[in-house]
Motif scaffolding. Structure first.
Motif, PDB file in Angstrom:
ATOM      1  N   LYS A 164      42.184  34.019  38.863  1.00 45.10           N
ATOM      2  CA  LYS A 164      42.924  35.252  38.612  1.00 45.10           C
ATOM      3  C   LYS A 164      44.320  35.174  39.219  1.00 45.10           C
ATOM      4  O   LYS A 164      45.308  35.585  38.586  1.00 45.10           O
ATOM      5  CB  LYS A 164      42.162  36.438  39.202  1.00 45.10           C
ATOM      6  N   GLU A 165      44.426  34.631  40.434  1.00 45.31           N
ATOM      7  CA  GLU A 165      45.735  34.482  41.070  1.00 45.31           C
ATOM      8  C   GLU A 165      46.638  33.564  40.253  1.00 45.31           C
ATOM      9  O   GLU A 165      47.839  33.832  40.092  1.00 45.31           O
ATOM     10  CB  GLU A 165      45.565  33.916  42.482  1.00 45.31           C
ATOM     11  N   LEU A 166      46.062  32.494  39.720  1.00 40.55           N
ATOM     12  CA  LEU A 166      46.841  31.575  38.899  1.00 40.55           C
ATOM     13  C   LEU A 166      47.346  32.272  37.642  1.00 40.55           C
ATOM     14  O   LEU A 166      48.497  32.098  37.236  1.00 40.55           O
ATOM     15  CB  LEU A 166      45.988  30.360  38.519  1.00 40.55           C
ATOM     16  N   GLU A 167      46.493  33.075  37.015  1.00 42.27           N
ATOM     17  CA  GLU A 167      46.885  33.789  35.813  1.00 42.27           C
ATOM     18  C   GLU A 167      48.000  34.788  36.097  1.00 42.27           C
ATOM     19  O   GLU A 167      48.913  34.968  35.295  1.00 42.27           O
ATOM     20  CB  GLU A 167      45.680  34.508  35.204  1.00 42.27           C
ATOM     21  N   LEU A 168      47.935  35.438  37.261  1.00 43.09           N
ATOM     22  CA  LEU A 168      48.999  36.374  37.625  1.00 43.09           C
ATOM     23  C   LEU A 168      50.324  35.637  37.818  1.00 43.09           C
ATOM     24  O   LEU A 168      51.398  36.170  37.499  1.00 43.09           O
ATOM     25  CB  LEU A 168      48.624  37.142  38.886  1.00 43.09           C
TER      26      LEU A 168
END
Length: 268
Positions: A164-168
């Protein structure tokens, strides 16, 4: 022949005011652009989303050509799996093609993080997108076995919240694009988008390359290839948000292709 060349040059000069207007009204802030590579290679960035059929087609049938004739040796390729996803409250997000696309975007983001070498993560992404292209994407986990990969690192990346952090992060990069992306796949060569001409991206890569390596693939590109790409319909160019690509983008794409043709016609 001489009169034809004169007419072409006259038309070119008559279009200069239009091109100047484009320059004046197009944002060019370097802080929000994918900048050219400083490694001597051509910077190539692909902004896409996993379940967009246009993205899958581009990856499977066009982008893979980089690995033919060693073109990848002159390119710094960056993949950004976010596309037209939308941020919601509390750092959650929704994807254009539903939850399955959010899942696969995140899985592909995890693959890029876990296997940072292009030769390691691209085959996995290519495998998934091949299944998307064949309308078999629910079978995406079969790519682990096909490629002899361990599924645990990806599963941990996804479940731990790292994905999720990577997608953000990809969301922020995509949002910062100048000019903003209009659809996906959105292809950027040395900091400049190539709009609807993305299937002809190899020509842009070869034209941007300033190195001394003699590449067979670049020598094969001809005026016929450019003319064929420039005459494609611009009615269906990629996945957008239910809107046609912006008019200025379509006009600029057409003018760019036309100017490249004229430049080659003059020198041939």
């Amino acid at each position: 022949m001489a009169s034809s060349l004169t007419e072409s040059r006259t038309l070119c000069f008559s279009l200069l005011p239009c091109l100047l207007l484009f320059a004046l009204f197009t944002p060019t802030s370097s802080s929000a652009r994918t900048l050219p590579s400083d490694s001597g290679k051509v910077s190539l960035a692909l902004y896409y989303e996993s379940l967009c059929p246009y993205s899958a087609n581009f990856i499977v049938n066009y982008l893979v050509k980089l690995f033919e004739d060693d073109l990848i040796s002159i390119v710094d390729l960056k993949l950004s799996p976010w596309g037209n996803a939308k941020l919601r409250s509390n750092d959650t997000f929704s994807c254009q093609h539903g939850p399955s696309e959010c899942l696969l975007n995140t899985v592909e983001a995890c693959a890029i993080k876990i296997w940072p070498a292009l030769n390691d993560h691209f085959p996995f992404i290519y495998c998934i997108e091949s299944l998307v292209y064949e309308h078999k994407y629910p079978q995406w986990e079969s790519c682990y076995e096909k490629l002899g990969l361990d599924s645990k690192p990806i599963a941990e990346c996804y479940s731990s919240g790292l994905g999720k952090e990577l997608e953000l992060q990809y969301a922020a990069e995509t949002s910062a694009l100048q000019p903003p992306h209009q659809y996906v796949p959105w292809v950027v060569v040395d900091g400049l988008p190539i709009y609807e001409d993305y299937e002809n991206f190899l020509t842009y890569v070869c034209n941007a390359y300033n190195g001394t390596a003699a590449l067979k693939a670049c020598s094969k590109l001809s005026l016929n290839t450019i003319q064929k790409a420039s005459t494609k319909s611009t009615l269906s160019v990629g996945c957008n948000e239910g809107k046609m690509p912006a008019l200025f983008g379509r006009i600029r794409s057409t003018l760019t292709s036309w100017m490249r043709q004229m430049n080659m016609a003059i020198w041939i």
